[in-house]
Design an enzyme around this catalytic site. Structure first.
Site, PDB file in Angstrom:
ATOM      1  N   ASP A   1       9.944   5.296 -10.242  1.00 35.26           N
ATOM      2  CA  ASP A   1       9.474   5.884 -11.500  1.00 35.26           C
ATOM      3  C   ASP A   1      10.172   7.199 -11.815  1.00 35.26           C
ATOM      4  OD1 ASP A   1       7.832   3.762 -11.828  1.00 35.26           O
ATOM      5  OD2 ASP A   1       5.943   4.866 -11.707  1.00 35.26           O
TER       6      ASP A   1
ATOM      7  N   LYS B   1      -0.601  -4.047  -3.496  1.00 36.18           N
ATOM      8  CA  LYS B   1      -1.926  -3.507  -3.136  1.00 36.18           C
ATOM      9  C   LYS B   1      -2.055  -2.108  -3.735  1.00 36.18           C
ATOM     10  CE  LYS B   1      -5.066  -2.467   0.690  1.00 36.18           C
ATOM     11  NZ  LYS B   1      -5.287  -1.033   0.438  1.00 36.18           N
TER      12      LYS B   1
ATOM     13  N   SER C   1       0.817  -1.209   0.000  1.00 36.42           N
ATOM     14  CA  SER C   1       0.000   0.000   0.000  1.00 36.42           C
ATOM     15  C   SER C   1       0.863   1.278   0.000  1.00 36.42           C
ATOM     16  CB  SER C   1      -0.937  -0.054   1.211  1.00 36.42           C
ATOM     17  OG  SER C   1      -1.867   0.970   1.182  1.00 36.42           O
TER      18      SER C   1
END
Length: 564
Positions: free
Chosen positions: A312, A326, A301
């Site tokens: 990224d 998740k 999460s």
């Protein structure tokens, strides 16, 4: 008139919706036409009528409150495992996470040997620590009420209360014959999400973040500034075993590393209000310097938002094993003073645009879904800021994989039966003057082996339960005696196998005892530092952060790594 009443009802629902991320964020409007209201009214009417008729006419008397609760649970199970009814104690835990504080005495408890037990050193500056309560203490009474048979939540609820109110606790302590009684005055407790901040080695700092509650971002910021003051030139953020928490806290933690204005995460749901972008609103305190994020299969999460964002944007190297996966967001909607419902309202997307939710999370076999949209697209290719290839649909795959040792049945049983914990409590009580650089040698391991024998420790190896069932079946059928010679031979083999597992687990036992004994004597900080030398992922991070060429080549994609 009806339309006005419905509008008012929806407005009330929006007003009482909590902003809890990870369990997340913001208000939710239904945003649909009139048909859904008619469907909902019809459904409520049908549900209520069935409930009423069964409650009044069923052949046996039934507990009507439990009956309706089971009905609600069955209804929510048709959706996904995160959409659940939240009752009193779980609701209290949610409030602690969202508020970042509670009234209590400042200790974590868990069940050990059937009793609520202090499982970590009490928090700094709390009534429990000031009173001298220790890790390993068994709580046998709270305000004169025995805790035997109480759950952890029930005991915790008795320990919590308004600041300034008294609570009397009776404790059994290893090595002390008679129970100890403490009268504590509850205080406002602020649980810490950063459980460790310090230098691993010269110039390399380490921050361990255990969860993402309200104060996580500020705690990480302060820890970074502390480490910078101590000369840290490279940083490791440890998110292993961190299950997540509030989405807003994940954003605030990421803001410590992400340039102001950059996208950290976005959410998309079925209704307009669930579609949001979260961009950094603050200047980072750690920028342009080497950064490593440690993750494992229990990093979930909010942990995945931070690790995925850093990956990224090519702001640091991710090290460890693939994360949990998740990628869903829940909103907590209060129902009454003690009950709420946690609803999956959105999916989150990290800066490259990928969704990292593992597939198969929605219970499509229930037949309640109108559309069969895919929860993830693991085949689609995404690019990081530097053009490295990443994929969604299955957690965050680290830039550098460091595999975790899997536990055998013997090691799992040691942990589940708290054998290492119990031995460490006794050993630390008998050796309070143990030096900080103590070593778990062969004599200490032999002492642990005798401790297991004394406490009649046993466990089942694979296939042993099936053998027990076969033995029972044979006894009932009356031919057990004819099988005894063969079964005794199998029992001998099993005993030999278990003896070998102890020998094969010496390294595991050594590491765990080192950590557990250090925790009992010097607290969480001592436990973390005791693992430095044996922590392969941590040592790999130190190695990468000290090698500028390798670190840079990983972020530029010129070093071949395995990512999803």
């Amino acid at each position: 008139m009806k339309a006005k009443r419905e509008t008012g009802l929806i407005g009330l629902l929006i007003l009482v919706t909590l902003t809890v991320g990870g369990w997340l964020s913001s208000t939710v409007g239904l945003g649909r036409g009139q048909d859904i209201y008619a469907d909902v009214r019809r459904g409520i009417g049908l549900f209520g009528r069935v409930y009423e008729e069964v409650a009044q006419r069923y052949v046996e008397p039934i507990a009507v409150d439990k009956f309706v609760q089971r009905g609600i649970e069955a209804m929510l199970e048709a959706l996904d495992p995160y959409t659940v009814l939240v009752e009193k104690e779980d609701s209290a835990e949610l409030q602690i996470m969202t508020q970042g504080k509670y009234g209590g005495v400042g200790m974590r408890i868990g069940l050990r040997n059937g009793w609520p037990t202090v499982v970590e050193p009490p928090f700094e500056g709390t009534p429990a620590l000031r009173a001298g309560i220790r890790e390993g203490d068994q709580i046998i009474e709270v305000d004169g009420v025995s805790t035997k048979g109480l759950s952890v939540s029930e005991t915790a609820a008795r320990l919590r209360g308004p600041k300034g109110t008294p609570v009397t606790i009776k404790i059994l302590r290893p090595g002390v014959e008679d129970p100890l009684e403490f009268r504590l005055i509850r205080d406002e407790i602020h649980p810490k999400d950063v459980t460790y901040a310090g230098l691993v080695t010269d110039g390399v700092g380490l921050i361990k973040l255990s969860r993402f509650s309200r104060n996580a971002g500020q705690e990480v910021r302060e820890a970074i500034q502390q480490l910078q003051g101590q000369g840290a030139r490279a940083l490791i953020l440890d998110l292993r075993n961190n299950p997540g928490g509030m989405l807003e806290a994940a954003v605030e933690v990421a803001e410590n590393f992400v340039p102001k204005g950059e996208l950290i995460v976005s959410t998309r749901g079925r209704v307009k209000e669930a579609n949001q972008e979260f961009r950094s609103q603050a200047n980072p305190v750690w920028t342009g310097k080497p950064l490593a994020i440690l993750v494992n299969r229990y990093s979930a999460s909010a942990s995945e938002i931070v690790a995925g964002c850093i990956q990224d944007l090519d702001l640091g190297v991710i090290i460890g094993s693939p994360t949990y996966g998740k990628g869903l967001v829940q909103t907590v909607v209060p129902i009454d003073r003690e009950t709420a419902v946690k609803i999956t309202t959105a999916k989150y997307y990290i800066p490259s645009g990928r969704l990292i939710q593992r597939p198969g999370i929605f219970n499509r076999e229930s037949g309640v879904f109108l559309a069969d949209s895919s929860a993830a697209d693991s085949n689609r290719v995404y690019q990081t800021r530097n053009g490295r290839t990443v994929r969604g649909g299955g957690g965050i795959t680290p830039d550098l994989l460091v595999s975790e040792d899997s536990l055998n049945a013997f090691q799992v049983a040691l942990l589940m039966k708290s054998m290492l914990f119990n031995f460490a409590v006794e050993y630390a009580t008998r050796h309070p003057e143990l030096p900080r650089n103590f070593v778990v040698d062969d004599d200490l391991i032999e002492e642990f082996r005798l401790f297991l024998e004394k406490n009649k420790f046993d466990y089942k190896v694979e296939g042993e339960e099936a053998l027990d069932q076969f033995r029972q079946t044979a006894e009932k059928a009356g031919f057990l005696s004819s099988l005894q010679p063969g079964l005794q031979q199998i029992d001998l083999v099993l005993r030999q196998l278990k003896a070998k597992e102890f020998e094969a687990s010496r390294a595991f036992i050594r590491e765990e005892l080192q950590r557990e004994i250090a925790a009992k004597l010097w607290g969480t900080r001592g436990a973390v530092e005791a693992t430095f030398d044996d922590d392969q992922a941590l040592q790999r991070a130190v190695e990468i952060l000290r090698n500028e060429a390798t670190y840079t080549s990983i972020l530029k994609g010129s070093t071949k790594t395995a990512r999803r």
